[in-house]
Design a protein around this motif. Structure first.
Motif, PDB file in Angstrom:
ATOM      1  N   LEU A  13      -4.390  -6.795  -3.352  1.00 28.24           N
ATOM      2  CA  LEU A  13      -5.945  -6.325  -3.500  1.00 28.24           C
ATOM      3  C   LEU A  13      -6.747  -7.175  -2.520  1.00 28.24           C
ATOM      4  O   LEU A  13      -7.793  -6.653  -2.202  1.00 28.24           O
ATOM      5  CB  LEU A  13      -6.421  -6.454  -4.878  1.00 28.24           C
ATOM      6  CG  LEU A  13      -5.638  -5.469  -5.828  1.00 28.24           C
ATOM      7  CD1 LEU A  13      -6.187  -5.698  -7.174  1.00 28.24           C
ATOM      8  CD2 LEU A  13      -6.355  -3.881  -5.538  1.00 28.24           C
ATOM      9  N   VAL A  27       0.737  -1.489   0.231  1.00 22.39           N
ATOM     10  CA  VAL A  27      -0.038   0.150  -0.104  1.00 22.39           C
ATOM     11  C   VAL A  27       0.855   1.197   0.078  1.00 22.39           C
ATOM     12  O   VAL A  27       0.799   2.112  -0.577  1.00 22.39           O
ATOM     13  CB  VAL A  27      -0.891  -0.246   1.240  1.00 22.39           C
ATOM     14  CG1 VAL A  27      -1.769   1.277   1.382  1.00 22.39           C
ATOM     15  CG2 VAL A  27      -1.877  -1.131   1.181  1.00 22.39           C
ATOM     16  N   ASP A  68       0.513  -7.717  -6.236  1.00 21.09           N
ATOM     17  CA  ASP A  68      -0.712  -7.273  -6.393  1.00 21.09           C
ATOM     18  C   ASP A  68      -2.170  -7.638  -6.257  1.00 21.09           C
ATOM     19  O   ASP A  68      -2.871  -7.435  -5.526  1.00 21.09           O
ATOM     20  CB  ASP A  68      -0.820  -6.401  -8.001  1.00 21.09           C
ATOM     21  CG  ASP A  68       0.310  -5.451  -8.341  1.00 21.09           C
ATOM     22  OD1 ASP A  68       0.840  -4.977  -7.291  1.00 21.09           O
ATOM     23  OD2 ASP A  68       0.469  -5.162  -9.567  1.00 21.09           O
ATOM     24  N   SER A  91     -10.256   0.846  -3.218  1.00 18.11           N
ATOM     25  CA  SER A  91     -10.399   0.510  -1.747  1.00 18.11           C
ATOM     26  C   SER A  91     -10.689   2.061  -1.449  1.00 18.11           C
ATOM     27  O   SER A  91      -9.521   2.713  -1.158  1.00 18.11           O
ATOM     28  CB  SER A  91      -9.067  -0.086  -1.008  1.00 18.11           C
ATOM     29  OG  SER A  91      -9.143  -0.062   0.257  1.00 18.11           O
ATOM     30  N   LEU A 151      -1.783   0.347  -4.799  1.00 21.02           N
ATOM     31  CA  LEU A 151      -3.009   0.262  -4.584  1.00 21.02           C
ATOM     32  C   LEU A 151      -3.763   1.267  -5.533  1.00 21.02           C
ATOM     33  O   LEU A 151      -3.703   2.769  -5.553  1.00 21.02           O
ATOM     34  CB  LEU A 151      -3.386   0.756  -3.044  1.00 21.02           C
ATOM     35  CG  LEU A 151      -4.745   0.713  -2.628  1.00 21.02           C
ATOM     36  CD1 LEU A 151      -5.423  -0.885  -2.909  1.00 21.02           C
ATOM     37  CD2 LEU A 151      -5.296   1.244  -1.314  1.00 21.02           C
ATOM     38  N   SER A 205      -6.446  -5.808   1.031  1.00 22.05           N
ATOM     39  CA  SER A 205      -6.997  -4.734   1.070  1.00 22.05           C
ATOM     40  C   SER A 205      -8.553  -4.890   1.064  1.00 22.05           C
ATOM     41  O   SER A 205      -9.318  -4.127   1.992  1.00 22.05           O
ATOM     42  CB  SER A 205      -6.883  -3.736  -0.141  1.00 22.05           C
ATOM     43  OG  SER A 205      -5.383  -3.379  -0.137  1.00 22.05           O
TER      44      SER A 205
END
Length: 162
Positions: free
Chosen positions: A64, A27, A60, A37, A32, A67
């Motif tokens: 994700l 992040v 990634d 998000s 991100l 997140s």
């Protein structure tokens, strides 16, 4: 339910902490995407990411996934959510978070030896509260993260034909 049931064992704690640390670096790196998000994106819009990552980062897909879980679980308590982001994304120490928390704390009703009084919490009280909030957040995130990883469909591998 007693307090011991609300604690993760060492193996569980290290598993979830491993993923949260890598997710925090991911992040912080700016990977991100903002529409993915909303809560985390709003928080991170105030932070300038580093040019080159110095911490281990997840990929990634994992970022994700984590997140989405963090957004869903931590949406209930924004203060705890901000503490989790400060700790895992910005690598702010528990002591520094407690210092900020103490600085911003308003007087409130507190139990003491002299009975209930309205006063500002001590730095030690703030440190204990930050530790308890982080421990509870990690406990809350463990099972949903584990389910998310277990139920994720594996990505098909591309085979070379040569």
């Amino acid at each position: 339910m007693n307090v011991a049931q609300l604690r993760l064992n060492n193996e569980q704690y290290h598993w979830v902490n491993h993923w949260l640390e890598r997710w925090g670096a991911w992040v912080y790196s700016g990977r991100l995407e903002k529409p993915q998000s909303s809560i985390i994106a709003h928080y991170m819009a105030k932070v300038n990411p580093q040019e080159s990552p110095t911490r281990l980062m997840c990929n990634d897909d994992d970022g994700l996934l984590i997140s989405r879980v963090v957004d869903t679980v931590m949406r209930v308590d924004i203060k705890a959510f901000k503490i989790v982001l400060s700790y895992y994304v910005q690598c702010t120490s528990r002591r520094a978070i407690a210092n900020y928390y103490h600085h911003c704390a308003s007087p409130r009703k507190m139990n003491g030896r002299g009975g209930d009084r309205v006063k500002k919490p001590s730095f030690g009280t703030c440190r204990n509260e930050i530790d308890a909030i982080l421990e509870a957040a990690v406990w809350l995130l463990y099972q949903p993260l584990q389910k998310a990883f277990d139920s994720r469909k594996p990505v098909a591998k591309i085979h070379k034909t040569a």
